[in-house]
Structures are given as structure tokens and as C-alpha cells.
Design a protein around this motif. Structure first.
Motif, PDB file in Angstrom:
ATOM      1  N   PRO A 272       0.708  -1.087   0.078  1.00 46.30           N
ATOM      2  CA  PRO A 272      -0.035  -0.020   0.116  1.00 46.30           C
ATOM      3  C   PRO A 272       0.838   1.159   0.075  1.00 46.30           C
ATOM      4  CG  PRO A 272      -0.803  -1.492   1.576  1.00 46.30           C
ATOM      5  CD  PRO A 272       0.416  -2.247   1.053  1.00 46.30           C
ATOM      6  N   GLU A 273       2.120   1.390   0.621  1.00 44.70           N
ATOM      7  CA  GLU A 273       2.461   2.551   0.799  1.00 44.70           C
ATOM      8  C   GLU A 273       3.332   2.876  -0.348  1.00 44.70           C
ATOM      9  OE1 GLU A 273       5.161  -0.775   2.848  1.00 44.70           O
ATOM     10  OE2 GLU A 273       3.028  -0.170   2.695  1.00 44.70           O
ATOM     11  N   VAL A 274       3.995   1.790  -1.245  1.00 43.56           N
ATOM     12  CA  VAL A 274       4.526   1.950  -2.350  1.00 43.56           C
ATOM     13  C   VAL A 274       3.551   2.277  -3.373  1.00 43.56           C
ATOM     14  CG1 VAL A 274       6.132   0.913  -4.049  1.00 43.56           C
ATOM     15  CG2 VAL A 274       6.379   0.097  -1.716  1.00 43.56           C
ATOM     16  N   HIS A 275       2.379   1.893  -3.437  1.00 51.00           N
ATOM     17  CA  HIS A 275       1.276   2.084  -4.439  1.00 51.00           C
ATOM     18  C   HIS A 275       0.983   3.688  -4.177  1.00 51.00           C
ATOM     19  CE1 HIS A 275      -2.573   2.510  -6.355  1.00 51.00           C
ATOM     20  NE2 HIS A 275      -2.268   1.294  -7.017  1.00 51.00           N
ATOM     21  N   GLU A 276       0.923   3.944  -2.985  1.00 55.42           N
ATOM     22  CA  GLU A 276       0.412   5.565  -2.620  1.00 55.42           C
ATOM     23  C   GLU A 276       1.388   6.423  -3.357  1.00 55.42           C
ATOM     24  OE1 GLU A 276      -0.755   8.100   1.136  1.00 55.42           O
ATOM     25  OE2 GLU A 276      -0.417   6.219   1.153  1.00 55.42           O
ATOM     26  N   LYS A 277       2.903   6.057  -2.943  1.00 52.04           N
ATOM     27  CA  LYS A 277       4.074   6.794  -3.350  1.00 52.04           C
ATOM     28  C   LYS A 277       4.129   6.903  -4.929  1.00 52.04           C
ATOM     29  CE  LYS A 277       7.694   8.982  -2.900  1.00 52.04           C
ATOM     30  NZ  LYS A 277       8.017  10.422  -2.383  1.00 52.04           N
ATOM     31  N   VAL A 278       3.770   5.827  -5.605  1.00 52.22           N
ATOM     32  CA  VAL A 278       3.767   5.710  -7.144  1.00 52.22           C
ATOM     33  C   VAL A 278       2.806   6.699  -7.674  1.00 52.22           C
ATOM     34  CG1 VAL A 278       3.957   4.446  -9.138  1.00 52.22           C
ATOM     35  CG2 VAL A 278       5.166   3.399  -7.290  1.00 52.22           C
ATOM     36  N   GLU A 279       1.411   6.445  -7.041  1.00 55.29           N
ATOM     37  CA  GLU A 279       0.372   7.187  -7.678  1.00 55.29           C
ATOM     38  C   GLU A 279       0.676   8.831  -7.574  1.00 55.29           C
ATOM     39  OE1 GLU A 279      -3.065   8.282  -9.417  1.00 55.29           O
ATOM     40  OE2 GLU A 279      -2.402   6.206  -9.196  1.00 55.29           O
ATOM     41  N   LYS A 280       1.150   9.106  -6.341  1.00 54.26           N
ATOM     42  CA  LYS A 280       1.454  10.730  -6.246  1.00 54.26           C
ATOM     43  C   LYS A 280       2.495  10.964  -7.177  1.00 54.26           C
ATOM     44  CE  LYS A 280       3.133  13.547  -2.593  1.00 54.26           C
ATOM     45  NZ  LYS A 280       3.719  13.623  -1.293  1.00 54.26           N
ATOM     46  N   GLU A 281       3.559  10.303  -7.412  1.00 57.26           N
ATOM     47  CA  GLU A 281       4.679  10.688  -8.292  1.00 57.26           C
ATOM     48  C   GLU A 281       3.900  10.761  -9.996  1.00 57.26           C
ATOM     49  OE1 GLU A 281       7.670  11.674  -7.715  1.00 57.26           O
ATOM     50  OE2 GLU A 281       7.231  11.571  -5.659  1.00 57.26           O
ATOM     51  N   ILE A 282       3.268   9.838 -10.084  1.00 60.44           N
ATOM     52  CA  ILE A 282       2.417   9.842 -11.445  1.00 60.44           C
ATOM     53  C   ILE A 282       1.586  11.177 -11.646  1.00 60.44           C
ATOM     54  CG2 ILE A 282       0.583   8.833 -13.106  1.00 60.44           C
ATOM     55  CD1 ILE A 282       1.878   5.921 -11.910  1.00 60.44           C
ATOM     56  N   SER A 283       0.753  11.518 -10.408  1.00 56.09           N
ATOM     57  CA  SER A 283      -0.115  12.648 -10.557  1.00 56.09           C
ATOM     58  C   SER A 283       0.843  13.807 -10.842  1.00 56.09           C
ATOM     59  CB  SER A 283      -0.891  12.879  -9.359  1.00 56.09           C
ATOM     60  OG  SER A 283      -1.649  11.728  -9.246  1.00 56.09           O
ATOM     61  N   ARG A 284       2.219  14.032  -9.996  1.00 55.54           N
ATOM     62  CA  ARG A 284       3.052  15.063 -10.200  1.00 55.54           C
ATOM     63  C   ARG A 284       3.544  15.129 -11.593  1.00 55.54           C
ATOM     64  NH1 ARG A 284       9.040  15.298  -7.150  1.00 55.54           N
ATOM     65  NH2 ARG A 284       9.566  17.144  -7.867  1.00 55.54           N
ATOM     66  N   LEU A 285       3.892  13.840 -12.348  1.00 57.43           N
ATOM     67  CA  LEU A 285       4.368  13.918 -13.471  1.00 57.43           C
ATOM     68  C   LEU A 285       3.480  14.620 -14.625  1.00 57.43           C
ATOM     69  CD1 LEU A 285       6.545  12.963 -15.738  1.00 57.43           C
ATOM     70  CD2 LEU A 285       5.615  10.764 -15.669  1.00 57.43           C
ATOM     71  N   GLU A 286       2.040  14.296 -14.288  1.00 61.24           N
ATOM     72  CA  GLU A 286       1.061  14.828 -15.324  1.00 61.24           C
ATOM     73  C   GLU A 286       0.850  16.240 -15.162  1.00 61.24           C
ATOM     74  OE1 GLU A 286      -3.617  13.214 -16.042  1.00 61.24           O
ATOM     75  OE2 GLU A 286      -2.707  13.208 -14.070  1.00 61.24           O
ATOM     76  N   ARG A 287       1.350  16.953 -13.951  1.00 61.84           N
ATOM     77  CA  ARG A 287       1.308  18.487 -13.924  1.00 61.84           C
ATOM     78  C   ARG A 287       2.341  19.020 -14.571  1.00 61.84           C
ATOM     79  NH1 ARG A 287      -0.441  16.884  -8.887  1.00 61.84           N
ATOM     80  NH2 ARG A 287       1.474  17.193  -7.759  1.00 61.84           N
ATOM     81  N   ILE A 288       3.596  18.374 -14.740  1.00 64.82           N
ATOM     82  CA  ILE A 288       4.821  19.080 -15.305  1.00 64.82           C
ATOM     83  C   ILE A 288       4.555  19.046 -16.739  1.00 64.82           C
ATOM     84  CG2 ILE A 288       7.413  18.683 -15.473  1.00 64.82           C
ATOM     85  CD1 ILE A 288       7.150  17.055 -12.730  1.00 64.82           C
ATOM     86  N   PRO A 289       5.248  20.256 -17.268  1.00 63.94           N
ATOM     87  CA  PRO A 289       5.217  20.359 -18.804  1.00 63.94           C
ATOM     88  C   PRO A 289       6.062  19.258 -19.517  1.00 63.94           C
ATOM     89  CG  PRO A 289       5.319  22.467 -17.655  1.00 63.94           C
ATOM     90  CD  PRO A 289       5.516  21.538 -16.547  1.00 63.94           C
ATOM     91  N   SER A 290       5.965  18.924 -20.663  1.00 56.71           N
ATOM     92  CA  SER A 290       6.572  17.965 -21.314  1.00 56.71           C
ATOM     93  C   SER A 290       8.097  18.361 -21.487  1.00 56.71           C
ATOM     94  CB  SER A 290       5.897  17.242 -22.476  1.00 56.71           C
ATOM     95  OG  SER A 290       5.653  18.503 -23.210  1.00 56.71           O
TER      96      SER A 290
END
Length: 812
Positions: A272-290
């Protein structure tokens, strides 16, 4: 005019108080207010108000100086009239001044409370009409100043109009200079220009330079603005493209990348803690300009988190019979080592969990440490990962680098886990004794948490930042020298010693493993190449002297290469290797098998030593010559061996009567102890009885048995102390053809570790006192009397006769 009325009473020379200015300069006709806080400056203002409100304002050359001296001030300032003073709540004084005239400082008047100066005033002449040259200069300055005002946008048109309406050339130049953003040094140049024409020319040059700088700034600003407009335009078009892609269902751009990562996340069963961390980083990546570089860093971090085996396990089967079969097929001999490994595997099967200490396979190079670890992985059906720790000096190589560093990545441990793709591999930490520490950290300390079964379930890597479970990993370490492993780290490991192979074991290893592999590697299968046991024994006895089989493998490969060349050239189709061919391929013999010493010699003893490469024969030579009691030790001996030699000599002196040696022999002879191969450093605590025997042999003129080797430390009372490395030393003696070994009584318990073939062919003589060593090594005195007369007193008398050493005199 009021200003003219105020100027009339000014004398050409006078004495006035001086106020130093920091980062500020006042021109004549310039009205300015500033704050004063330094005690001397306040005193100068107060004195000026008492006198006639006149004060000299001079700028400091260095504005950082708090207590300026006369050398810190420019020599030209401005005489000004104090128009107004007002004390502020913070203790400083705000003053309003009006510049009157240029004032050149002649000298300073001594006064501890304030600065007083004698000055000469330089006023611009008002009654003369400007010359044509001066008028032309004024026009040029006005034009340049107009261009400057248009480009700078810091001055308005009203200021420009007020300045250009001034008719007086000197005052006009001063007002223009006061509105320019010049450094103090440049403003001071204008102030020191007493000649108005020179002042205008200097100002014209400054304005021209400033206008060029402003023009460049305008061009740079325009380029930046165009670039910003382009970036905004690209961002707008990119957003439009994303909207169009969403409408059309295209899988391009950052959105598709994020969707791909989320699909991988859903496929993996992460904690669970790893899944939450990965999900958080993916959401952060989505907001960063390409186009942002940070996106690459975040994407790499997400890839690592998804690649690590958080829950994947290998289907390991603990089958003792299979494990024993694999170990026997891949390794010949090493029976006790295999038994210990099978015991270790049996415990894993019963408890169904990785437990107990970490195995450390210790021994010289080439004895099969790494291949044993690989065989364990094969027998357990687990992936095998090998990480070499040789030369690791930075603990970040074990724990990883933090993500704030450029090029950061996980440490070698998690890199190996990614390579294994499961959380329960067999993980080999090779050459753990070769790690070192320096200013970057201690990697051995970082290994403590990883190898401790009580702590490695939450191993922390600086890059991943999430605890990783290493409790299911079977760690195996290898080392050549246990003494180089730090104590706390060695305490977490169970050491299994691999001493080396006997000649018989090397022969079987060469026949069953080395030769077949080299035949296959060189395309010499079948009957293309025939190598008999005699050829292999020739290689083992006369071309190698090692604990393992690494050099033997190289020699077999060399013979295969040369035979392959002959067959490829069409000279022969089948080759049977002969002794003559071995000598032709490899050159003359490098070692003489079974020839430690060919005959009994006086003062020459075969000792046994332990090295990182296994055991080795160490010859000790002693020579006695006429002298005055000097003892010389040569052969690159360490401190321990030097002390052993001194102890051995003291023991021999204490036994002089029993050995039939004159009690004062040490006063009449020089003793030289030498260990051959002087370029190789030697040290260790097991050469005491060897040196004592060599000294006794040289002093008594009794030869030492050439088929005897010995190891042990001696005390001043003649006690023989136990040593370490008996197995390695015994194998070395066996390889050299020694058939009698003198060992300490305390090492008799270690004989069970020595291979049976060595025990059958070598006779071990446990001793507890040095007298027993001399009885064995020097032989029976009655028997030796027939061949070597032992009338020691007569031999000593003969040693010091004047006839034998003519030219040196008789030694008394």
C-alpha cells in the motif's frame, strides 16, 4: 539672485568641517538630502551649524570602510551649505544640503572629534560668455542626453527640459552628470574636472557609452519578449493539441505516458505505501510540462519503483538430494564445505524462511568461492546475482544517491534486486574484504543493516526512500583475507574456510571440469585433442604453485589454443599432447616438484607461512662469521618476524651449555639471518622455531634435515606456541614434497581439518618445547657424529684461528 548673494562672501581658501560620504557624491548647485549616523559626521554637522552652515562633502574611495581616514577620501569634494537638519527616531540625522563650489583639500587639521580640512575653492566663472567650442560641446551633450532619456525610461521629459534650459556650461554639465547612473569613480572624474570644456568632453564620452549600453539592453529585451511570446504561443498550441487528441482518442503526448504508467501500476501488486507513493509521483508527472527537465527525473524515479520486485518471488524448491547432486557435479573435493552448505540449506527448508548468519566463503583466489555460490543458487532454483565490492569507497554505492543530485540512482544492492526480478534471489557479495573507507563514508557500515537479519526487512536506500524488504534474500559473501573485514561486519557472518586443493584433487578437477570446458571453448571435442594424466601432473607440479586452479586453467587454455592453431592450419587432424610439446608451448619448467632441499645443510631450515594465496614454503638461512656480536636481519622482515629472531637468539644463548656452544659466543661472532626473496615483504608470528633451529644449526655446525618443515612461535623459555593456517601450510608442504612437519602441540586438534591424503603421506610431529624441535630437525647426535663432527668447542677454536682468517687478526 539669492544663490549669488550666498556665494559672494565665500573666500578662495578656508578651513571647514568635513563629512565623508559613502556611495554618494554632491555636485555644485545640487540640492540633496541624506541621513547621517556616524559620530564624527554628526560632530561635523553640529560644528557647521555653529559656524556658518558651511561644510565640505567628500566621497570615500571604498564605501565599506566604517571609520575612514584621510587616505580613504578623495581629495576633491564639494563645499555645501546645510539648509536643514532633522533628528530621526532611530538616532540618525536627516540633513538637506546645497552644493556651492568645488573644494580641493589641501591638508587635514588635527582634531580627534571630527574632520577639519583646509580647502581651495574652484568656482566656475559666471561672467564670461560661452565660447563657440563650448557651445558646440553643450549641444552635443544635450543631444546625447535626449537620446539617453528616451532609451532609459527612468527620466521624464520635464527633468530633461529643466536640465537643457540651464545656460551656464559648468552648471549644465554638473546637472547632467547628477542624473546619470554612474559609479562613484566616474562621478568623481566629473567633479575633479575644473576646466568646463574638459568636463563637457568627458561627459559626452560617458553619455555615448551609456547610450550604447542602453541600446544593447533594448535589443536584448526585445529578443526576450519575442521568445516569451513564442513560448506562450507554443503553450497555447500545445494545449489545443491536447484537447484535439482527447477528442480524437489519440495516444500521444504526456497524457499517454501517464496512462501507460497507471496501467503498469494496476498490473503490479505493490504494498500500500509503495502504491500510494507511485500514484502521487504519477500525478505530479502529469502536471509537469513535457519540455521540463524535471519531468525526466520524476519519470526515471517512477520507472525504478515499478521495476523493483516488491512482491515477486521465485518458486524456490529446497531439495537436499538435488542440492547435493549439483554440488558434487560442479565441485570435486571440499567435502566439509559441501556438508556445511547442505546443513545451511536443510535449516532453510525446515524453517521455510531465510534465517541464521550470513555465509562467508573465505580462502585464496581460484579455490571456487564464486562457483560454489552459483551452485547454491542452481540447487535452490533461484536467480543468482553477483555484485563485486572490490574498490568500493563510497557508502552511496551501497545505499544510493539522493535524488537531489544530478544523475542520482539507487545503490548496487537495489540494482542487483532489479536485475534478479524477484525478492528472494541468491545474492553474492564478492570480495567483501576489498572495501575501503575515506572522506566519502564507510561502505562497511552501510553493509551492517543489509546483512543483519533483524534489520534488513526495512533496508533504506537514499534514492528510493521507501524501506525495501531484504529478509528473503540469501546473502553469500566471499573474502580472501578475513583480517581486512571490520569486526562488527565479520560478526554477522559465519566463515567457511576454503584452504586449497591437494595434487590429487587438482588432477581430478582438471580432468572433470577444466579440460572439458576448454575443449568445448576451442572446438576440440572428441578425439581431436588427447591429454593424459601425466601431462596434467606435469602442469600441476612444474608450471603452477597455487592453492586454487586458476593458473592451471590458464595453462590448459594456452595448450588448447596452440593445438587449435595447428589443426586449423591443416598440419594435423588429431593431437596427442606430449611432455616435449608442453615444454615447447609453455617454455621450461617453472618449479621443481618435491625438491624443497636436495640435501641436509647447515643453517638452512624450511619454514611454513600463510599468505592470501594460500600456504607457502619459507626458507630461513643463518650464517655465522667472526665479529663482535652483531645480529643482522635481511629479507624484508616485518616487526613481528624481527622480534621472533631476537627471541630465538636469546633462547639459544640460554641453552648454550646443552648445545656445546661457548657461553660467550655472542661476543665473538656476527649472526646474519636471511629469508630469501628479499623484495617480498614478510611478516607473521609463526617463524620463531624456524629461526631458532637455523641459528642452532649454524652455531653447532649441525645440518638440518632437508625433508623437515616446521611452523610455530617460540618463547624465551623454549615453549612452542600454537599458530593459525595449519591446513594451508600443510598443503604447501605436501606440494613441495615435505614428508615431516613439526607443529605446535596446541595445533594437534586442527589435524582433522587436513585432507586425508595429506595425513597419509605426511608425518606430523606435535611438540611443546624447543628442545624437541632441535632433536627432530638436527637428528640423532650419535648418528650425525659419523658424518658431521660435532666437537663444537674445537670448531669454534678453529673458527677464530689467525691462520684461517689471515689479515683480520685473532678474535679473542
Amino acid at each position: 539672485m539669492a544663490l549669488e548673494e550666498e556665494r559672494k562672501p565665500l573666500e578662495q581658501q578656508g578651513t571647514y568641517p568635513l563629512l565623508p560620504l559613502r556611495g554618494l557624491l554632491v555636485y555644485p548647485s545640487m540640492v540633496l538630502h541624506f541621513d547621517v549616523g556616524r559620530p564624527k559626521s554628526v560632530k561635523a554637522l553640529e560644528q557647521a551649524m555653529v559656524d556658518d552652515h558651511l561644510i565640505v562633502l567628500a566621497s570615500q574611495e571604498d564605501g565599506q570602510v566604517d571609520e575612514p581616514q584621510k587616505d580613504d577620501l578623495y581629495q576633491v569634494g564639494t563645499l555645501a551649505r546645510v539648509k536643514q537638519m532633522m533628528k530621526l527616531p532611530n538616532g540618525t540625522i536627516r540633513v538637506l544640503v546645497e552644493g556651492l563650489s568645488r573644494a580641493q583639500i589641501i591638508d587635514f587639521v588635527e582634531d580627534e572629534e571630527l574632520f577639519r580640512v583646509n580647502v581651495t575653492l574652484h568656482e566656475d566663472e559666471d561672467d564670461l560668455s560661452p565660447t563657440a567650442e563650448m557651445q558646440a560641446a553643450m549641444r552635443s551633450v544635450a543631444q546625447q542626453f535626449e537620446q539617453y532619456v528616451k532609451l532609459s525610461r527612468k527620466l521624464d521629459q520635464e527633468t530633461y527640459a529643466a536640465v537643457v534650459d540651464i545656460d551656464h556650461p559648468g552648471r549644465f554639465a554638473d546637472m547632467v552628470a547628477s542624473h546619470l547612473p554612474l559609479k562613484i569613480r566616474e562621478k568623481q572624474d566629473i567633479l575633479e574636472a575644473f576646466d568646463v570644456q574638459h568636463r563637457l568632453e568627458r561627459l559626452l564620452q560617458i553619455l555615448s557609452d551609456e547610450r550604447e549600453v542602453l541600446e544593447l539592453e533594448r535589443q536584448i529585451h526585445q529578443r526576450v519578449r519575442k521568445q516569451m511570446e513564442k513560448t506562450q504561443k507554443e503553450y497555447y498550441l500545445r494545449e489545443q493539441m491536447k484537447a484535439i487528441q482527447r477528442e480524437l482518442g489519440d495516444k500521444e503526448g504526456r497524457s499517454s505516458e501517464v496512462e501507460e504508467l497507471r496501467a503498469k501500476l494496476d498490473e503490479k501488486q505493490l504494498p500500500p505505501e509503495v502504491h500510494e507513493k507511485v500514484e502521487k509521483e504519477i500525478s505530479r508527472l502529469e502536471r509537469i510540462p513535457s519540455a521540463s527537465a524535471e519531468g525526466t527525473v520524476v519519470r526515471t524515479y517512477i520507472d525504478w519503483l515499478l521495476a523493483l520486485p516488491w512482491t515477486e518471488r521465485a518458486d524456490s524448491v529446497v531439495d537436499l538430494a538435488r542440492a547435493e547432486r549439483v554440488l558434487n557435479e560442479e565441485h570435486y573435493g571440499l567435502e566439509k564445505i559441501k556438508d556445511r552448505i547442505l546443513e545451511f540449506i536443510a535449516v532453510q527448508k525446515l524453517v521455510n524462511k531465510q534465517s541464521g548468519p550470513i555465509i562467508c566463503l573465505a580462502g585464496p583466489p581460484g579455490v571456487g568461492k564464486t562457483s560454489l555460490a552459483r551452485s547454491i543458487a542452481t540447487s535452490l532454483k533461484r536467480p543468482f546475482v553477483r555484485v563485486s565490492l572490490g574498490g568500493v569507497r563510497d557508502d552511496a554505492e551501497i545505499r544510493g544517491h539522493r535524488r537531489t543530485y544530478i544523475g542520482a540512482m539507487p545503490g548496487r544492492i537495489l540494482q542487483g534486486m532489479k536485475q534478479a526480478e524477484v525478492k528472494n534471489p541468491v545474492f553474492l557479495l564478492d570480495e567483501i574484504d576489498k572495501m575501503a573507507s575515506d572522506f566519502r563514508g564507510d561502505p562497511a557500515a552501510a553493509m551492517l543493516e543489509m546483512l543483519d537479519p533483524e534489520q534488513n526487512s526495512t533496508f533504506s536506500d537514499h534514492y528510493v526512500e521507501i524501506p525495501f524488504d531484504l529478509s528473503d534474500v540469501m546473502f553469500i559473501t566471499t573474502a580472501n583475507n578475513l583480517y581486512q573485514i571490520p569486526g562488527p561486519l565479520r560478526d554477522r557472518m559465519e566463515v567457511i574456510q576454503l584452504a586449497g586443493y591437494t595434487e590429487d584433487e587438482k588432477l581430478h578437477i582438471a580432468k572433470l571440469h577444466l579440460l572439458p570446458k576448454q575443449r568445448e571453448a576451442h572446438a576440440l571435442k572428441g578425439d581431436k585433442l588427447r591429454v593424459s594424466d601425466d601431462i596434467l601432473l606435469e602442469l600441476i607440479r612444474h608450471y603452477t604453485r597455487e592453492a586454487g586452479v586458476r593458473q592451471l586453467n590458464r595453462l590448459i587454455a594456452t595448450i588448447c589454443r596452440k593445438c587449435a592453431r595447428i589443426i586449423a592450419a591443416g598440419e594435423q587432424k588429431r593431437i596427442t599432447v606430449t611432455i616435449a610439446m608442453v615444454h615447447d608451448f609453455l617454455g621450461p619448467r617453472k618449479f621443481e616438484y618435491g625438491r624443497a632441499q636436495e640435501q641436509d645443510e647447515v643453517g638452512v631450515v624450511a619454514g611454513l607461512a600463510w599468505t592470501e594465496m594460500g600456504g607457502d614454503l619459507l626458507t630461513v638461512e643463518v650464517s655465522v662469521v667472526p665479529g663482535n656480536g652483531k645480529v643482522k636481519l635481511t629479507g624484508q622482515l616485518g616487526d613481528v618476524m624481527k622480534e621472533s629472531a631476537q627471541t630465538a637468539l636469546s633462547y639459544i644463548r640460554s641453552r648454550a651449555t646443552q648445545l656445546h656452544i661457548p657461553a660467550n659466543f655472542h661476543e665473538k661472532v656476527d649472526i646474519h639471518v636471511h629469508v630469501p626473496e628479499g623484495a617480498i615483504p614478510k611478516d607473521g608470528p609463526s617463524a620463531g622455531i624456524t629461526m631458532a633451529t637455523a641459528i642452532a644449526s649454524a652455531l653447532t655446525n649441525r645440518p638440518v634435515r632437508h625433508d623437515v618443515a616446521m611452523t610455530g612461535e617460540v618463547t624465551l623459555r623454549g615453549r612452542v606456541l600454537p599458530i593459525g593456517g595449519l591446513k594451508e601450510k600443510s598443503l604447501a608442504a605436501h606440494r613441495a614434497g615435505i614428508r615431516t612437519i613439526i607443529i605446535p602441540q596446541g595445533n594437534e586438534k586442527d589435524l582433522s581439518d587436513i585432507p586425508e591424503v595429506v595425513r597419509e603421506q605426511v608425518q606430523f610431529k606435535p611438540v611443546s618445547h624447543m628442545d624437541a624441535v632441535l632433536d627432530i630437525a638436527l637428528g640423532n647426535e650419535a648418528t650425525l657424529d659419523e658424518r658431521h663432527p660435532l666437537h663444537t668447542e674445537a670448531w669454534f677454536a678453529d673458527l677464530f684461528t689467525e691462520d684461517k682468517y689471515s689479515g683480520e687478526g685473532t678474535h679473542q
